[in-house]
Design a protein around this motif. Structure first.
Motif, PDB file in Angstrom:
ATOM      1  N   ARG A 144     -25.959  -3.035  18.485  1.00 64.49           N
ATOM      2  CA  ARG A 144     -26.274  -4.286  17.804  1.00 64.49           C
ATOM      3  C   ARG A 144     -26.364  -5.426  18.816  1.00 64.49           C
ATOM      4  NH1 ARG A 144     -23.561  -4.590  11.833  1.00 64.49           N
ATOM      5  NH2 ARG A 144     -23.528  -2.374  11.371  1.00 64.49           N
ATOM      6  N   THR A 145     -27.146  -6.414  18.449  1.00 62.66           N
ATOM      7  CA  THR A 145     -27.189  -7.629  19.249  1.00 62.66           C
ATOM      8  C   THR A 145     -25.953  -8.464  18.925  1.00 62.66           C
ATOM      9  OG1 THR A 145     -28.394  -8.849  17.547  1.00 62.66           O
ATOM     10  CG2 THR A 145     -29.700  -7.627  19.169  1.00 62.66           C
ATOM     11  N   ASP A 146     -25.750  -9.511  19.680  1.00 62.81           N
ATOM     12  CA  ASP A 146     -24.614 -10.399  19.407  1.00 62.81           C
ATOM     13  C   ASP A 146     -24.714 -11.019  18.020  1.00 62.81           C
ATOM     14  OD1 ASP A 146     -23.439  -9.887  21.816  1.00 62.81           O
ATOM     15  OD2 ASP A 146     -24.204 -11.698  22.807  1.00 62.81           O
ATOM     16  N   SER A 147     -25.932 -11.136  17.504  1.00 65.30           N
ATOM     17  CA  SER A 147     -26.119 -11.724  16.170  1.00 65.30           C
ATOM     18  C   SER A 147     -25.965 -10.694  15.056  1.00 65.30           C
ATOM     19  CB  SER A 147     -27.506 -12.382  16.079  1.00 65.30           C
ATOM     20  OG  SER A 147     -28.526 -11.430  16.311  1.00 65.30           O
ATOM     21  N   GLY A 148     -25.774  -9.419  15.417  1.00 65.02           N
ATOM     22  CA  GLY A 148     -25.521  -8.395  14.415  1.00 65.02           C
ATOM     23  C   GLY A 148     -26.700  -7.530  14.038  1.00 65.02           C
ATOM     24  N   ASP A 149     -27.866  -7.762  14.626  1.00 63.67           N
ATOM     25  CA  ASP A 149     -29.054  -6.962  14.305  1.00 63.67           C
ATOM     26  C   ASP A 149     -29.057  -5.661  15.106  1.00 63.67           C
ATOM     27  OD1 ASP A 149     -30.035  -8.993  12.621  1.00 63.67           O
ATOM     28  OD2 ASP A 149     -30.895 -10.050  14.353  1.00 63.67           O
ATOM     29  N   ALA A 150     -29.595  -4.606  14.497  1.00 63.98           N
ATOM     30  CA  ALA A 150     -29.703  -3.327  15.190  1.00 63.98           C
ATOM     31  C   ALA A 150     -30.731  -3.429  16.312  1.00 63.98           C
ATOM     32  CB  ALA A 150     -30.103  -2.230  14.215  1.00 63.98           C
ATOM     33  N   THR A 151     -30.463  -2.765  17.437  1.00 61.53           N
ATOM     34  CA  THR A 151     -31.376  -2.805  18.573  1.00 61.53           C
ATOM     35  C   THR A 151     -31.187  -1.550  19.415  1.00 61.53           C
ATOM     36  OG1 THR A 151     -32.107  -4.132  20.484  1.00 61.53           O
ATOM     37  CG2 THR A 151     -29.744  -3.995  20.093  1.00 61.53           C
ATOM     38  N   PHE A 152     -32.157  -1.270  20.257  1.00 58.98           N
ATOM     39  CA  PHE A 152     -32.026  -0.158  21.194  1.00 58.98           C
ATOM     40  C   PHE A 152     -30.851  -0.434  22.121  1.00 58.98           C
ATOM     41  CE2 PHE A 152     -33.066   2.088  25.163  1.00 58.98           C
ATOM     42  CZ  PHE A 152     -33.252   3.374  24.667  1.00 58.98           C
ATOM     43  N   ASN A 153     -30.090   0.594  22.443  1.00 53.62           N
ATOM     44  CA  ASN A 153     -28.871   0.406  23.226  1.00 53.62           C
ATOM     45  C   ASN A 153     -29.189   0.339  24.717  1.00 53.62           C
ATOM     46  OD1 ASN A 153     -26.269   0.308  24.203  1.00 53.62           O
ATOM     47  ND2 ASN A 153     -25.505   1.926  22.859  1.00 53.62           N
ATOM     48  N   TRP A 154     -29.766  -0.785  25.115  1.00 53.35           N
ATOM     49  CA  TRP A 154     -30.076  -0.978  26.527  1.00 53.35           C
ATOM     50  C   TRP A 154     -28.807  -0.999  27.373  1.00 53.35           C
ATOM     51  CZ3 TRP A 154     -34.872  -0.164  27.799  1.00 53.35           C
ATOM     52  CH2 TRP A 154     -35.900  -0.461  26.891  1.00 53.35           C
ATOM     53  N   SER A 155     -27.728  -1.501  26.819  1.00 53.25           N
ATOM     54  CA  SER A 155     -26.479  -1.571  27.573  1.00 53.25           C
ATOM     55  C   SER A 155     -26.046  -0.194  28.047  1.00 53.25           C
ATOM     56  CB  SER A 155     -25.376  -2.194  26.701  1.00 53.25           C
ATOM     57  OG  SER A 155     -25.682  -3.519  26.368  1.00 53.25           O
ATOM     58  N   ASN A 156     -26.128   0.783  27.161  1.00 58.08           N
ATOM     59  CA  ASN A 156     -25.721   2.127  27.522  1.00 58.08           C
ATOM     60  C   ASN A 156     -26.750   2.810  28.410  1.00 58.08           C
ATOM     61  OD1 ASN A 156     -23.994   4.453  27.390  1.00 58.08           O
ATOM     62  ND2 ASN A 156     -25.421   5.355  25.934  1.00 58.08           N
ATOM     63  N   VAL A 157     -28.027   2.750  28.035  1.00 52.86           N
ATOM     64  CA  VAL A 157     -29.067   3.462  28.770  1.00 52.86           C
ATOM     65  C   VAL A 157     -29.257   2.883  30.174  1.00 52.86           C
ATOM     66  CG1 VAL A 157     -31.521   4.048  28.808  1.00 52.86           C
ATOM     67  CG2 VAL A 157     -30.235   4.194  26.666  1.00 52.86           C
ATOM     68  N   VAL A 158     -29.373   1.563  30.259  1.00 51.12           N
ATOM     69  CA  VAL A 158     -29.554   0.930  31.574  1.00 51.12           C
ATOM     70  C   VAL A 158     -28.246   0.962  32.367  1.00 51.12           C
ATOM     71  CG1 VAL A 158     -30.136  -1.209  32.778  1.00 51.12           C
ATOM     72  CG2 VAL A 158     -31.429  -0.524  30.750  1.00 51.12           C
ATOM     73  N   GLY A 159     -27.119   0.736  31.670  1.00 52.36           N
ATOM     74  CA  GLY A 159     -25.833   0.736  32.360  1.00 52.36           C
ATOM     75  C   GLY A 159     -25.515   2.080  32.987  1.00 52.36           C
ATOM     76  N   THR A 160     -25.778   3.179  32.275  1.00 54.10           N
ATOM     77  CA  THR A 160     -25.524   4.507  32.840  1.00 54.10           C
ATOM     78  C   THR A 160     -26.507   4.815  33.969  1.00 54.10           C
ATOM     79  OG1 THR A 160     -26.851   5.462  31.040  1.00 54.10           O
ATOM     80  CG2 THR A 160     -24.468   5.513  30.778  1.00 54.10           C
ATOM     81  N   ALA A 161     -27.736   4.288  33.873  1.00 57.50           N
ATOM     82  CA  ALA A 161     -28.698   4.477  34.963  1.00 57.50           C
ATOM     83  C   ALA A 161     -28.204   3.777  36.235  1.00 57.50           C
ATOM     84  CB  ALA A 161     -30.068   3.939  34.562  1.00 57.50           C
ATOM     85  N   MET A 162     -27.700   2.565  36.089  1.00 59.17           N
ATOM     86  CA  MET A 162     -27.168   1.836  37.239  1.00 59.17           C
ATOM     87  C   MET A 162     -25.952   2.544  37.812  1.00 59.17           C
ATOM     88  SD  MET A 162     -27.611  -2.011  35.651  1.00 59.17           S
ATOM     89  CE  MET A 162     -27.154  -2.910  37.130  1.00 59.17           C
ATOM     90  N   SER A 163     -25.107   3.089  36.930  1.00 61.11           N
ATOM     91  CA  SER A 163     -23.941   3.826  37.384  1.00 61.11           C
ATOM     92  C   SER A 163     -24.345   5.092  38.122  1.00 61.11           C
ATOM     93  CB  SER A 163     -23.047   4.177  36.188  1.00 61.11           C
ATOM     94  OG  SER A 163     -21.970   4.979  36.584  1.00 61.11           O
ATOM     95  N   ALA A 164     -25.356   5.813  37.591  1.00 56.07           N
ATOM     96  CA  ALA A 164     -25.828   7.030  38.250  1.00 56.07           C
ATOM     97  C   ALA A 164     -26.392   6.725  39.629  1.00 56.07           C
ATOM     98  CB  ALA A 164     -26.882   7.716  37.382  1.00 56.07           C
ATOM     99  N   GLY A 165     -27.085   5.593  39.749  1.00 56.33           N
ATOM    100  CA  GLY A 165     -27.591   5.205  41.057  1.00 56.33           C
ATOM    101  C   GLY A 165     -26.475   4.854  42.018  1.00 56.33           C
ATOM    102  N   LEU A 166     -25.469   4.139  41.517  1.00 55.25           N
ATOM    103  CA  LEU A 166     -24.341   3.758  42.362  1.00 55.25           C
ATOM    104  C   LEU A 166     -23.547   4.964  42.826  1.00 55.25           C
ATOM    105  CD1 LEU A 166     -22.597   1.486  43.574  1.00 55.25           C
ATOM    106  CD2 LEU A 166     -21.331   1.418  41.418  1.00 55.25           C
ATOM    107  N   SER A 167     -23.527   6.031  42.019  1.00 58.72           N
ATOM    108  CA  SER A 167     -22.743   7.223  42.385  1.00 58.72           C
ATOM    109  C   SER A 167     -23.228   7.851  43.685  1.00 58.72           C
ATOM    110  CB  SER A 167     -22.800   8.259  41.258  1.00 58.72           C
ATOM    111  OG  SER A 167     -24.101   8.805  41.127  1.00 58.72           O
ATOM    112  N   ASN A 168     -24.467   7.581  44.077  1.00 60.61           N
ATOM    113  CA  ASN A 168     -24.975   8.122  45.340  1.00 60.61           C
ATOM    114  C   ASN A 168     -24.239   7.549  46.541  1.00 60.61           C
ATOM    115  OD1 ASN A 168     -26.970   9.809  44.244  1.00 60.61           O
ATOM    116  ND2 ASN A 168     -28.375   8.096  43.999  1.00 60.61           N
ATOM    117  N   ALA A 169     -23.488   6.467  46.321  1.00 63.99           N
ATOM    118  CA  ALA A 169     -22.723   5.878  47.420  1.00 63.99           C
ATOM    119  C   ALA A 169     -21.480   6.699  47.745  1.00 63.99           C
ATOM    120  CB  ALA A 169     -22.326   4.443  47.076  1.00 63.99           C
TER     121      ALA A 169
END
Length: 213
Positions: A144-169
């Motif tokens: 959900r957005t901060d206003s309560g509307d349903a939305t694609f979970n960019w936080s999870n999808v992009v956040g895990t992508a950034m984490s996966a990239g960082l793991s190469n360190a």
């Protein structure tokens, strides 16, 4: 050696038994929020507090130990080798780092930047078992957005992508390939969906304990 293999399997089985207890000991602070509840939009500082609450907890160590055991037994990424020592401690450290990184990027950085509310909302006992399971797993891609509307979970999808990239360190060189990074990303997204089963069903389990114990 056969003895070493048997010991790895034993550790894996013990952790499977103990992991639910580790998870129960430190449930997410928002595990009782129902999907129909109206919540105030979380501020950036509140998102930081949520990141701290879910990360600095025994659950992180329990999940790290469990993930490292799975990686050790299946010899999957990160590939630190087959020997129990020092491979398992290295896998444990990498697993905990992955969890902290995923929480930081997803629940704080991306959620703050894109104004998403990553708090899990359960649908509860009003629905049957399998719809609840499907709902919980689907939250890895829907939030959900901060206003309560349903939305694609960019936080999870992009956040895990950034984490996966960082793991190469800190992953070993053999696990720094593009294929390994993509596999780590996909596994993290799937794992976040399965992890939602805990806040969805934990209140049910607590009530069951009160009735029977």
């Amino acid at each position: 050696m056969p003895g070493n293999n048997a010991f790895r399997v034993l550790i894996f089985l013990v952790l499977i038994v103990l992991f639910p207890f580790a998870a129960f000991a430190q449930a997410p602070s928002n595990s009782g929020i129902n999907s129909g509840a109206t919540l105030a939009a979380p501020s950036v500082s509140e998102k930081w507090s949520y990141f701290q609450t879910e990360t600095i907890a025994p659950f992180t160590l329990g999940a790290g130990a469990f993930n490292a055991a799975v990686s050790q037994v299946t010899q999957s990424t990160p590939r630190y080798g087959r020997d129990l020592w020092p491979a398992y401690p290295q896998r444990f450290g990498a697993s905990v780092a992955d969890i902290v990184s995923q929480n930081f990027w997803g629940d704080f950085v991306v959620a703050s930047a894109l104004h998403e509310d990553t708090r899990y909302r359960r649908i509860g006992e009003s629905r049957k078992l399998w719809p609840r399971v499907g709902y919980a797993i689907s939250r890895s891609l829907v939030t959900r957005t901060d206003s309560g509307d349903a939305t694609f979970n960019w936080s999870n999808v992009v956040g895990t992508a950034m984490s996966a990239g960082l793991s190469n360190a800190y992953y070993p060189p053999v696990s720094r390939t593009a294929a390994a990074t993509l596999g780590n990303w996909g596994t993290s997204i799937a794992g976040s969906g399965l992890a939602n089963l805990m806040p969805e069903f934990l209140p049910d389990f607590k009530r069951w304990l009160k009735r029977h114990l």
